[in-house]
Design a protein around this motif. Sequence first.
Motif, PDB file in Angstrom:
ATOM      1  N   THR A 131       0.839  -1.200   0.000  1.00 53.70           N
ATOM      2  CA  THR A 131       0.000   0.000   0.000  1.00 53.70           C
ATOM      3  C   THR A 131       0.873   1.250   0.000  1.00 53.70           C
ATOM      4  O   THR A 131       2.043   1.211   0.421  1.00 53.70           O
ATOM      5  CB  THR A 131      -0.923   0.044   1.231  1.00 53.70           C
ATOM      6  OG1 THR A 131      -0.126   0.206   2.418  1.00 53.70           O
ATOM      7  CG2 THR A 131      -1.758  -1.216   1.338  1.00 53.70           C
ATOM      8  N   PHE A 212      -6.887   0.737  -6.619  1.00 50.62           N
ATOM      9  CA  PHE A 212      -7.750   1.123  -5.508  1.00 50.62           C
ATOM     10  C   PHE A 212      -8.652  -0.041  -5.123  1.00 50.62           C
ATOM     11  O   PHE A 212      -9.139  -0.786  -5.984  1.00 50.62           O
ATOM     12  CB  PHE A 212      -8.605   2.327  -5.919  1.00 50.62           C
ATOM     13  CG  PHE A 212      -9.688   2.666  -4.934  1.00 50.62           C
ATOM     14  CD1 PHE A 212      -9.412   3.444  -3.819  1.00 50.62           C
ATOM     15  CD2 PHE A 212     -10.990   2.210  -5.119  1.00 50.62           C
ATOM     16  CE1 PHE A 212     -10.411   3.753  -2.905  1.00 50.62           C
ATOM     17  CE2 PHE A 212     -11.992   2.516  -4.211  1.00 50.62           C
ATOM     18  CZ  PHE A 212     -11.702   3.298  -3.102  1.00 50.62           C
ATOM     19  N   THR A 219     -10.371   2.118   2.794  1.00 46.60           N
ATOM     20  CA  THR A 219      -9.898   1.999   1.422  1.00 46.60           C
ATOM     21  C   THR A 219      -8.379   1.977   1.398  1.00 46.60           C
ATOM     22  O   THR A 219      -7.713   2.367   2.370  1.00 46.60           O
ATOM     23  CB  THR A 219     -10.370   3.200   0.569  1.00 46.60           C
ATOM     24  OG1 THR A 219      -9.807   4.403   1.099  1.00 46.60           O
ATOM     25  CG2 THR A 219     -11.890   3.308   0.555  1.00 46.60           C
ATOM     26  N   GLU A 220      -7.828   1.541   0.259  1.00 47.14           N
ATOM     27  CA  GLU A 220      -6.383   1.564   0.093  1.00 47.14           C
ATOM     28  C   GLU A 220      -6.034   1.683  -1.383  1.00 47.14           C
ATOM     29  O   GLU A 220      -6.839   1.348  -2.263  1.00 47.14           O
ATOM     30  CB  GLU A 220      -5.732   0.303   0.677  1.00 47.14           C
ATOM     31  CG  GLU A 220      -6.037  -0.968  -0.099  1.00 47.14           C
ATOM     32  CD  GLU A 220      -5.305  -2.191   0.457  1.00 47.14           C
ATOM     33  OE1 GLU A 220      -4.917  -2.153   1.642  1.00 47.14           O
ATOM     34  OE2 GLU A 220      -5.142  -3.169  -0.295  1.00 47.14           O
ATOM     35  N   ILE A 221      -4.841   2.185  -1.636  1.00 53.14           N
ATOM     36  CA  ILE A 221      -4.253   2.162  -2.972  1.00 53.14           C
ATOM     37  C   ILE A 221      -2.999   1.315  -2.880  1.00 53.14           C
ATOM     38  O   ILE A 221      -2.128   1.557  -2.035  1.00 53.14           O
ATOM     39  CB  ILE A 221      -3.917   3.572  -3.479  1.00 53.14           C
ATOM     40  CG1 ILE A 221      -5.196   4.390  -3.642  1.00 53.14           C
ATOM     41  CG2 ILE A 221      -3.152   3.499  -4.806  1.00 53.14           C
ATOM     42  CD1 ILE A 221      -4.959   5.819  -4.064  1.00 53.14           C
TER      43      ILE A 221
END
Length: 331
Positions: A131, A212, A219-221
């Motif tokens: 991440t 994403f 949430t995360e990228i």
Amino acid sequence: MKKTLLLSAILLGTVGVAHAADPLSAWNDTAAKQAIEEWVQNATNKDRSTFIPPAKRYVVFDNDGTLWPEAPLTFQLQFAIDEVKRLAPQHPEWKSDPIVSAALNDDVKTIAAAGEKGIIRLLELTHSDITTEEFAQRVGNWVDSHRDSRFGCRYDQMGYQPMRQLLDYLRDNGFKTWIVSGGGIDFMRVIAEKMYGIPPEQVIGSFSIGEFSLTDNGTEIRKTMKGAFLDDAAAKPVAIHLFMGQRPVAAFGNSDGDLAMMQYTASNPDYKTFGLLVHHTDAEREYAYDSHPPASGKLIEGLKVAQEKGWTVVDMKQAWKTVFDPALCKK
């Protein structure tokens, strides 16, 4: 006697104030310093035809070799090598990888011989499938715990003092400073604000497309190697247009990889622009190279074009009183 001492104190105090008032005190009084000051004065004086409105005062800086060293390796490549060493015990499947073996043995020649393929492999192992938050944490931990082998300083202490002063000087005169570098955008954004006063949104660098997703915690990228964009050479003007939306009025670099960015800036049809190349000539206080750099930063064509275009070339040995801030780094 008291009057004499008082007068001496006043005079010494005045001299001290005058010296402190020089925003470019780490620069010697050479043609390079004079050219910078003259251009800034002309660009900020409303009564001159060379005036540049504040909204148009965008200036761009390369990072590696321009704001901090890129010899003997770029800091990001050193980070990748150190990360391979840290992570290798958790990945026994890496043992058969020759690039991993080279990193574990500090075999820079083998890594260099592998070229772009070797670098990409190191980035795959250390910059992807993670991440963005975890990557930033890893970079921060590395900066906190590692030091340059030659100078003994933390990497975030090794910004060139004259260039850091130049950034402040430009901002004090209404210019907006950007980094446009071949270095990774996520890597530089972790430390650019602390080192240079440049916020993350004004850092442009190489990048790939993250993914994403929704998670149990929000949430995360996640970083990947997909759609990799190398922000170097002819790609720099493209990235400037993409991220900035306007042509700069000044560009600062140190290598042929910065030439396109400087040519793009110099072609601004509306304003008198400024170009500057840092020439590494100081083997004692930093490194000396141009046509044969230790790893990256070749400067051949740039010197020729600088002479043709009238750009300022900074002879590091002659132009800079200090290279690194002595309060932070010993050299």
